[in-house]
Write an enzyme that holds these catalytic residues in place. Structure first.
Site, short mmCIF file in Angstrom:
data_model
loop_
_atom_site.label_atom_id
_atom_site.label_comp_id
_atom_site.label_asym_id
_atom_site.label_seq_id
_atom_site.Cartn_x
_atom_site.Cartn_y
_atom_site.Cartn_z
N ASP A 132 -33.67 0.46 3.55
CA ASP A 132 -32.81 0.00 4.69
C ASP A 132 -32.13 -0.06 5.67
O ASP A 132 -30.81 0.54 5.23
CB ASP A 132 -33.47 -1.49 4.71
CG ASP A 132 -33.41 -1.98 6.02
OD1 ASP A 132 -34.35 -2.99 6.67
OD2 ASP A 132 -32.94 -2.27 6.97
N LEU A 133 -32.40 0.95 6.73
CA LEU A 133 -31.51 2.13 6.63
C LEU A 133 -30.41 0.39 8.18
O LEU A 133 -30.57 -0.48 8.59
CB LEU A 133 -32.24 3.03 8.72
CG LEU A 133 -32.78 3.95 7.96
CD1 LEU A 133 -33.03 4.73 8.78
CD2 LEU A 133 -31.73 5.14 6.67
N ASP A 137 -37.24 1.01 9.86
CA ASP A 137 -36.80 1.82 9.65
C ASP A 137 -35.75 1.45 8.05
O ASP A 137 -35.49 1.59 6.96
CB ASP A 137 -34.85 1.99 10.36
CG ASP A 137 -34.97 -0.39 10.21
OD1 ASP A 137 -36.01 -0.69 9.69
OD2 ASP A 137 -33.96 -0.22 10.74
#
Lengths: 198, 360
Positions: free
Chosen positions: B200-201, B243
């Site tokens: 997960d960014l 993202d």
């Protein structure tokens, strides 16, 4: 060695019609190809056929021989594959005639589908009631498909015959055919022209 | 008329009716040959010994004219001894006089090859012979089959293309969730070992808010490129949400290797990504789950556990990875990434990182 898609496609049809599409998809998933259906007009590596039969045998928990013989039987006896039976019955009016016509099978098939490479078959008459069928340069266990085809066609002609696979040596497989009674049962009717009978 | 009364036919009549016939005497020599078989063998056949012209295939054991006459009126299969071995079918008929035998020949299934090989024309066949119709049929069938075959190839190509599109994330070109689910199902059903890395960014929302969606899209594309570069061809990289990315490592469950990959990925992602005149800074939180930790593998359970590991990384201050361990999820084997540059200029998130990251 390459194999015509028609052969793999016929095997797929046999599997789907006999064991269901779900079972077939399981087999193809085990093979981890990017597709789950064969295209009749394409050509595939012959090793693909071996892999498909291995995966089928594993999935059905049956020996390869039996899977292949069942496939041969299906080609002749199942009405949904009816064309194959008809085309084979063009070979002759009796089972012996038909056995002789096996030598023409590959050439005749190529009249229709030029790149369809069916096995080249030789027939040797040992006695009037005993024959040896030889298939040269064939993929492993192909003789068992032919065994299924011949057993079913003997029935189709109403002939009582004892057939067995004599084994494989190098790339060659041989079958023996003993005729016990030429006209044992009724057999199934056959007429050359479609619509003129079955 | 008595059926046994012999007819007398002139040779030219026989030639018209059966252009591929031979009449053979008791010494096996050709007395007369039809015009087409003469053309095929391109020599005068009269006087030649018939066994020198043909090899008998069926029945196999015929070596003399006595054997031939013993066959009576029969069907025979031959091969031409002309270097090509062209197969032929013949009818043998014993003539009532002088022990002569008539053999009428045909090319059978070899007709298409034979017509080309011997340069035959319609006039070389008897008017009642269906050869020309047969050739017409073969040619028409070939044309129809070629069209069908081309269509099959085109449809196959289009189907493969459509499947590819259906399995691909439009923005980044990596797999989408559907493709990942397929791959995951295949791994599970085939009993193969593998690991999932859920990525997960971090700070991606800040990039979007600060530089706009186009910058966000550019960052996602760059992330996809980095993830593809940091994995093997046999691994699957998928974008599964805005993202969020998942990497499936086939055949890899070694903890040390996975940790080093995770460390490398985070460090690569933390290198500022240029967009126009700006530099976008992100990082990533990672949760890792290995198939080897389970007796029976359930895709949903796996996704859930990867999620929990990811949550642990987030909770521990982001920019770090967590290996999921089933017995003590709270003691997940985790490690923060020591990346000095990261801790500068990350705005409001900075405080959270500083307070929750354990000291190495």
């Amino acid at each position: 060695m390459m194999m015509h898609g028609l052969i793999l496609w016929s095997f797929e049809r046999f599997m789907c019609l006999t064991y269901g599409h779900g079972r077939w998809r399981d087999i193809m998933r085990d093979l981890d190809l990017s597709y789950d259906s064969f295209v009749p007009m394409f050509r595939y590596e012959a090793s693909m056929a071996t892999a498909v039969v291995d995966a089928t045998a594993a999935q059905l928990e049956k020996p390869r021989d039996m899977v292949l013989e069942d496939f041969g039987t299906f080609l002749v006896t199942d009405d949904r594959a009816g064309r194959v039976r008809r085309l084979l019955r063009f070979g002759g009016t009796s089972f012996v005639d038909f056995l002789h016509s096996l030598e023409d099978l590959s050439g005749r098939a190529q009249l229709a589908v030029p790149d369809l490479d069916l096995p080249v078959i030789e027939l040797d008459e040992i006695r009037a009631d005993e024959y040896v069928v030889t298939c040269r340069d064939v993929p492993k266990d192909l003789g068992h498909v032919l065994l299924g085809v011949l057993r079913a066609l003997a029935d189709d002609y109403g002939t009582l015959a004892f057939l067995e696979h004599l084994g494989r040596e190098d790339q060659t497989e041989t079958l023996s055919v003993h005729l016990l009674a030429m006209q044992h049962g009724e057999g199934r009717a056959f007429q050359l022209a479609m619509g003129g009978g079955t | 008329m008595n059926a046994e009364t012999p007819f007398r036919l002139a040779a030219h009549t026989l030639d018209q009716l059966m252009p591929m016939h031979l009449i053979v005497d008791e010494t096996a020599r050709v007395l007369h040959a039809g015009p087409t078989i003469t053309k095929v063998l391109s020599s005068d056949l009269v006087g030649r010994v018939v066994f020198s012209l043909f090899e008998l295939r069926r029945p196999r054991f015929v070596n003399s004219m006595q054997d031939v006459r013993a066959l009576g009126d029969a069907k025979v299969y031959l091969r031409l001894k002309d270097g090509f071995g062209t197969p032929m079918v013949g009818t043998v008929a014993v003539l009532p006089e002088a022990n002569h035998v008539l053999i009428n020949l045909s090319f059978g299934y070899a007709i298409v090859d034979a017509v080309a090989r011997y340069d035959l024309a319609g006039s070389d066949f008897a008017p009642t012979d269906l050869t020309v119709e047969m050739l017409y049929l073969v040619e028409a069938k070939t044309a129809a089959m070629e069209a069908t075959s081309q269509l099959a190839h085109r449809l196959h190509g289009e189907k493969a293309e459509a499947q590819e599109v259906a399995m691909t994330d439009g923005l980044t070109g990596v797999c989408n969730r559907r493709a990942l689910d397929d791959t995951l199902d295949r791994q599970i059903s085939r009993g193969l070992s593998f690991s999932l890395m859920h990525i997960d960014l971090d700070f991606f929302k800040a990039v979007n808010d600060t530089y706009g969606h186009a910058a966000g899209d550019a960052v996602l594309r760059k992330v996809a490129t980095i993830l593809s570069e940091e994995t093997r061809d046999t691994d699957s990289v998928a974008r599964v949400g805005g993202d969020e990315f998942v990497i499936l490592f086939g055949g890899l469950t070694d903890a040390d290797r996975l940790q080093s990959i995770a460390r490398r990925i985070i460090s690569k992602l933390e290198q500022p990504i240029p967009y126009k005149t700006d530099l976008c800074r992100i990082s990533a939180s990672i949760g890792i789950v290995r198939s080897s930790l389970y007796d029976t593998i359930d895709a949903d359970q796996l996704a859930e556990d990867a999620d929990r590991a990811l949550y642990m990384s987030k909770k521990r201050g982001r920019a770090c990875y967590t290996m999921f361990t089933p017995d003590h999820p709270s003691d997940c084997d985790a490690e923060e990434v020591k990346q000095g540059t990261m801790k500068q200029g990350l705005g409001t998130d900075k405080a959270a990182i500083d307070t929750t990251l354990p000291e190495p």
